[in-house]
Write an enzyme that holds these catalytic residues in place. Structure first.
Site, PDB file in Angstrom:
ATOM      1  CB  SER A 163      33.775  40.648  40.069  1.00  0.00           C
ATOM      2  OG  SER A 163      33.734  39.324  39.624  1.00  0.00           O
ATOM      3  NE  ARG A 218      34.889  52.838  38.435  1.00  0.00           N
ATOM      4  CZ  ARG A 218      34.804  52.507  37.160  1.00  0.00           C
ATOM      5  NH1 ARG A 218      35.849  52.646  36.383  1.00  0.00           N
ATOM      6  NH2 ARG A 218      33.680  52.044  36.654  1.00  0.00           N
ATOM      7  CG  ASP A 238      31.104  38.035  36.419  1.00  0.00           C
ATOM      8  OD1 ASP A 238      31.394  38.755  35.455  1.00  0.00           O
ATOM      9  OD2 ASP A 238      30.220  38.347  37.242  1.00  0.00           O
TER      10      ASP A 238
END
Length: 494
Positions: free
Chosen positions: A178, A193, A231
């Site tokens: 995630s 990032r 997710d």
């Protein structure tokens, strides 16, 4: 002489009484003026947050326009419309043993799921949760993934004989990661990032599946990552496993996102071969949607300007759990400063950003006691406001209602946008179609006034006939169970 003294005393007393009465009247007038000012601010907030059906339909239409633009080209819209490379959602026929690794923050989970095929369903599910030592969150890529792979190996080492796989068959894993990733296939993606307190420079730009695979090899673990999962896409998979008519998934929690099933031919920016299924799951990243039709107030603009990502995630800042409490706090602070809403002194705690969390908002909104005792307790415990009258507490509840209603109605407009895009907003003649939206997230699950309002608004937008064909179902644990199901539907051994 005595008479004169008596008269003088009476006169002085009368004057003092008149002054005291005048003072009381003056104080009451001042209070009334302040109250009128506060009520004016509430009324203005209510008007600015207004979401009449006409406006919501404009928001839905704007969502459809942005969806088309995001599918046409990379960077063509504020909506990223990311290709997930998931072209096979679970059918319910999957059978066997599958794993999931859910890395979403300072903890990660390892799951084992046993699927029983067409009639067996979900036979067994076990998991372990592990916290990541803080030094590994800012260390090296190898150190982090070695730690995760070691825990994975430990989990598998504790398995009984019934979980042993036949020779030559690898264990298969769905990996929920995630963090922002540029996905390049169903089982590869480069890290854009870090967020959530992680800062591991040598992992940025690397394929996170390759990093995990190398770490598993170093642990002597014979396991293959068969799906890299977001997710929200996982929630769609989990929903589809339970309800065959699922076409989209929406997460309403701390943040918000949506994913849905698109016709592969309707994705101009897709340049690969068309998938056999003819379908592709799109991760919309809808939190970044914005439109001139969104009802923004001065409080929203101020919160956005002071946020870590000004100008970004505007839709999310209106509808998700991270922000609803903060918007109410900002309104209450202005009322305290400009209308002495909580008395002459502005409560110091009210000046602290994000001190009022959405679970507190929900608790106050749901307070059904006649004297709003829970609202009183929350104001005391969180904001150290101990003298709020019942009238004041009622206004606090009204503000919770204004902000939550706007958020839930806009979320419903977003869902209408998806249904319009895929042609599920009308009923075709003689068509027995059923449409299910899978929902997850703490806001949807625990803030019942919010979720009730969302469902009612969607029914209102669709009309009676169409809303009979649409249902919203709670699909739990997309990041865990959903990932394992996607490992199953993308298995090498199907």
């Amino acid at each position: 002489m005595e008479k004169k003294v008596v008269v003088a005393v009476v006169c002085v007393a009368a004057v003092a009484g008149a002054v005291a009465a005048a003072s009381v009247v003056k104080r009451k007038m001042k209070r009334d003026r302040r109250w009128a000012k506060a009520m004016e601010m509430v009324k203005e907030m209510q008007e600015k947050c207004g979401t009449p059906i006409g406006k919501l339909k404009q928001v839905a239409d704007a969502m459809v326009v942005e969806m088309h633009a995001g599918l046409a080209s990379e960077g063509g819209s504020k909506l990223k419309m990311l290709i997930s490379y998931v072209d096979n959602l679970p059918s319910g026929d999957e059978k066997g043993l599958f794993y999931a690794l859910d890395l979403g923050g300072t903890n990660f989970r390892v799951l084992r799921v046993q699927l029983g095929g067409k009639d067996g369903g979900l036979v067994n599910q076990e998991f372990t949760e592990v916290s990541i030592p803080p030094n590994l969150m800012i260390g090296t890529s190898d150190a982090l993934f070695d730690y995760i792979a070691a825990e994975l190996a430990k989990f598998i080492a504790q398995e009984g004989e019934e979980f042993e796989l036949p020779p030559g068959k690898q264990r298969e894993l769905g990996f929920t990661f995630s963090f922002p990733v540029m996905q390049t296939s169903i089982a590869s993606g480069t890290l854009v990032r870090w967020t959530k307190g992680f800062s591991i420079d040598d992992a940025v730009g690397q394929d996170v599946v390759a990093e995990l695979t190398r770490a598993m090899k170093r642990q002597g673990l014979d396991m293959r990552v068969s799906a890299l999962v977001n997710d929200t896409v996982g929630t769609l998979a989990g929903g589809k496993y339970s309800y065959k008519d699922v076409v989209a998934a929406v997460i309403l929690g701390t943040g918000s996102n949506a994913a849905y099933v698109e016709h592969a031919q309707a994705i101009p920016k897709w340049h690969g071969d068309l998938p056999k299924s003819g379908e592709m799951v799109i991760n919309m990243e809808w939190g970044n949607f914005r439109s001139s039709h969104l009802p923004l107030t001065e409080y929203d603009h101020a919160m956005d300007n002071e946020s870590l990502n000004p100008g970004e995630q505007i839709f999310e800042k209106l509808i998700s759990g991270m922000y609803l409490g903060e918007i109410v706090r900002r309104v209450l602070l202005k009322m305290a400063e400009e209308a002495a809403f909580f008395g002459d002194i502005v409560p110091p705690k009210l000046k602290i950003p994000f001190i009022l969390r959405t679970p507190d908002l929900s608790a106050m909104h749901h307070d059904s006691s006649s004297d709003l005792i829970l609202v009183d307790k929350k104001l005391k415990d969180i904001l150290e406001i101990s003298n709020a009258s019942l009238q004041t507490r009622k206004v606090v509840v009204e503000l919770c209602n204004i902000v939550a209603t706007r958020g839930s109605r806009l979320a419903a407009a977003g869902i209408l946008g998806i249904l319009k895009k895929i042609g599920r907003d009308t009923v075709k003649d003689m068509d027995e179609q059923k449409t299910v939206i899978a929902m997850d997230g703490g806001l949807f699950e625990h803030y019942s006034e919010y979720s009730k309002c969302l469902e009612n608004t969607l029914n209102e937008l669709l009309g009676e006939e169409v809303s009979k064909t649409i249902s919203i179902e709670h699909a739990n644990d997309g990041s865990g169970l959903g990932a394992a199901l996607l490992a199953a539907s993308h298995s090498l051994y199907l």
